[in-house]
Write a protein that holds these residues in place. Sequence first.
Motif, PDB file in Angstrom:
ATOM      1  N   ILE A 178      67.672  79.632  86.099  1.00 24.61           N
ATOM      2  CA  ILE A 178      67.820  78.633  87.172  1.00 24.61           C
ATOM      3  C   ILE A 178      68.563  79.241  88.366  1.00 24.61           C
ATOM      4  O   ILE A 178      68.168  79.057  89.525  1.00 24.61           O
ATOM      5  CB  ILE A 178      68.515  77.366  86.634  1.00 24.61           C
ATOM      6  CG1 ILE A 178      67.514  76.684  85.687  1.00 24.61           C
ATOM      7  CG2 ILE A 178      68.911  76.413  87.754  1.00 24.61           C
ATOM      8  CD1 ILE A 178      68.021  75.520  84.941  1.00 24.61           C
ATOM      9  N   VAL A 181      66.119  81.409  90.222  1.00 24.74           N
ATOM     10  CA  VAL A 181      65.094  80.608  90.908  1.00 24.74           C
ATOM     11  C   VAL A 181      65.659  80.100  92.232  1.00 24.74           C
ATOM     12  O   VAL A 181      64.989  80.155  93.279  1.00 24.74           O
ATOM     13  CB  VAL A 181      64.632  79.434  90.008  1.00 24.74           C
ATOM     14  CG1 VAL A 181      63.889  78.388  90.815  1.00 24.74           C
ATOM     15  CG2 VAL A 181      63.740  79.936  88.888  1.00 24.74           C
ATOM     16  N   ALA A 254      57.325  75.533  80.943  1.00 26.72           N
ATOM     17  CA  ALA A 254      58.342  75.402  81.995  1.00 26.72           C
ATOM     18  C   ALA A 254      59.001  76.757  82.260  1.00 26.72           C
ATOM     19  O   ALA A 254      59.186  77.150  83.420  1.00 26.72           O
ATOM     20  CB  ALA A 254      59.393  74.377  81.574  1.00 26.72           C
ATOM     21  N   LEU A 258      58.757  78.648  85.803  1.00 24.18           N
ATOM     22  CA  LEU A 258      60.009  78.982  86.495  1.00 24.18           C
ATOM     23  C   LEU A 258      60.113  80.492  86.731  1.00 24.18           C
ATOM     24  O   LEU A 258      60.581  80.936  87.786  1.00 24.18           O
ATOM     25  CB  LEU A 258      61.218  78.504  85.688  1.00 24.18           C
ATOM     26  CG  LEU A 258      61.536  77.017  85.801  1.00 24.18           C
ATOM     27  CD1 LEU A 258      62.685  76.646  84.869  1.00 24.18           C
ATOM     28  CD2 LEU A 258      61.899  76.632  87.236  1.00 24.18           C
ATOM     29  N   ILE A 261      58.145  81.161  89.664  1.00 24.56           N
ATOM     30  CA  ILE A 261      58.829  80.698  90.894  1.00 24.56           C
ATOM     31  C   ILE A 261      59.995  81.638  91.229  1.00 24.56           C
ATOM     32  O   ILE A 261      60.381  81.783  92.382  1.00 24.56           O
ATOM     33  CB  ILE A 261      59.327  79.243  90.729  1.00 24.56           C
ATOM     34  CG1 ILE A 261      58.138  78.324  90.476  1.00 24.56           C
ATOM     35  CG2 ILE A 261      60.085  78.782  91.959  1.00 24.56           C
ATOM     36  CD1 ILE A 261      58.494  76.859  90.302  1.00 24.56           C
TER      37      ILE A 261
END
Length: 434
Positions: A178, A181, A254, A258, A261
């Motif tokens: 995260i 990202v 997911a 991710l 991304i």
Amino acid sequence: MTDKRPLWSSKYSFIITAIGSAVGLGNIWRFPYIMGQYGGAIFLAVYILIISTICFIPLINELYIGKYTKKECVGAYEAINPKFKYLGALNPITGILIAGFYFIVGGWIINYIFKSFSGNPVENLGEYFSEFVKNPFYTCVLTEIFLFICIFFSARGVKKGIETANKVLMPILGVILIFLVIISLNLPNAHEGLEYMFKPDFSKLNSKMILAALGQAFFTLSIGMGALLTYGSYIKEDKTLVKSAYTIILSDTAFAVLAGIMIFPAVFSFNMVPNSGAGLVFVTLPQIFSQLPYGNFISGIFFILLLCAAITSGISIVEVPCAAFVERFNISRVKSCVLLFLCITFFAIPAALSFGMLNDIKLLDKNIFDFLDFLTSNILLPMNAIFLCLISGWFLKLNGNDIIKNKFFALCFCIGLKYIVPIILILLMFMGLN
Ligand code: PFF
């Protein structure tokens, strides 16, 4: 020796280890580069279609057979019918062959972690990568170190080793992903990378790409070599197998999206090409990191992310043959792990050398590393899944209602198992191989 089979300590342990098996290099290294080679968004669309339809049935089937027979792969097939035990043995064999190339990448990652934190900038990263993978000493030693780490956790057992590793590494993986990202999305022109990922160009649709998406889907979900069967055999009680299967599929997808991304906006932001193949993560990304503020740190944590993902999946790859050796040969886990270490080394060393000393050895026009990847992902994983669907559907006469309460869906599941999934998989394999 194994009068009492190990069990997960809770449902959460099972889910996190199954997700840990699914989320690995397949999501963060393989998925973005294959997507880059096959035209971006259109590959993603085909991949999501396959993963949410065709893969669902074999995935549930594997979990169910493990839970139902409470045996490792060979024993599970044998429990259905003794003549299938040789087909069952293909699962641990596939695992050993996958380890033969997967663990080499694990070794590369360890090198890149040290390289990133050492702070010595490399002038030409493309050249550095191609020289590094040719170095027989480093690649072989690092492969063996990575293999040792995974085998170590497996040798410690289901609860103390496999569960603990996943419970520690998976949250670290999620947080780092995260964080990266967010950095990537804040780069200039990040939207170009997002367009590449989400705006499909239908002219790029072809049968080779569909096979690649199928192979990737099986590889990333860990279907077709008994990893989920073996993990399923350690479940105490799970009345919600369908929910567990969805959780695994959704989490894995997911993580892959991710990872895309995290990678594509950065690639487009620095005017790089997304189709550089297996080197995308080892050449293109480090080039980008070197231009970012705190680049060494970001690079270091990116490769730690990759290592966490690789270890949790690597553990499941070794667990399949490890459990098979323990239960078939009636030996201890530690002995089984030593035997496995030797078996994997037998394939991994030639594959590690296939970018340098053994570069001239070609199988189907591929070096040993690429050949093992192609053989396992595109042929053995779908083939093993076809066998298991047919065996459960026709010989075990699996009753869909044992798994799915709703009568209509249970019937669809059985038809899928007996006819639709095997036929589609065979067709896709033939189309892609011709
Ligand atoms: N699913 C893992 C990944 O995406 O990296 C790789 C893998 C693990 C494949 C376990 C097969 C398997 F049985």
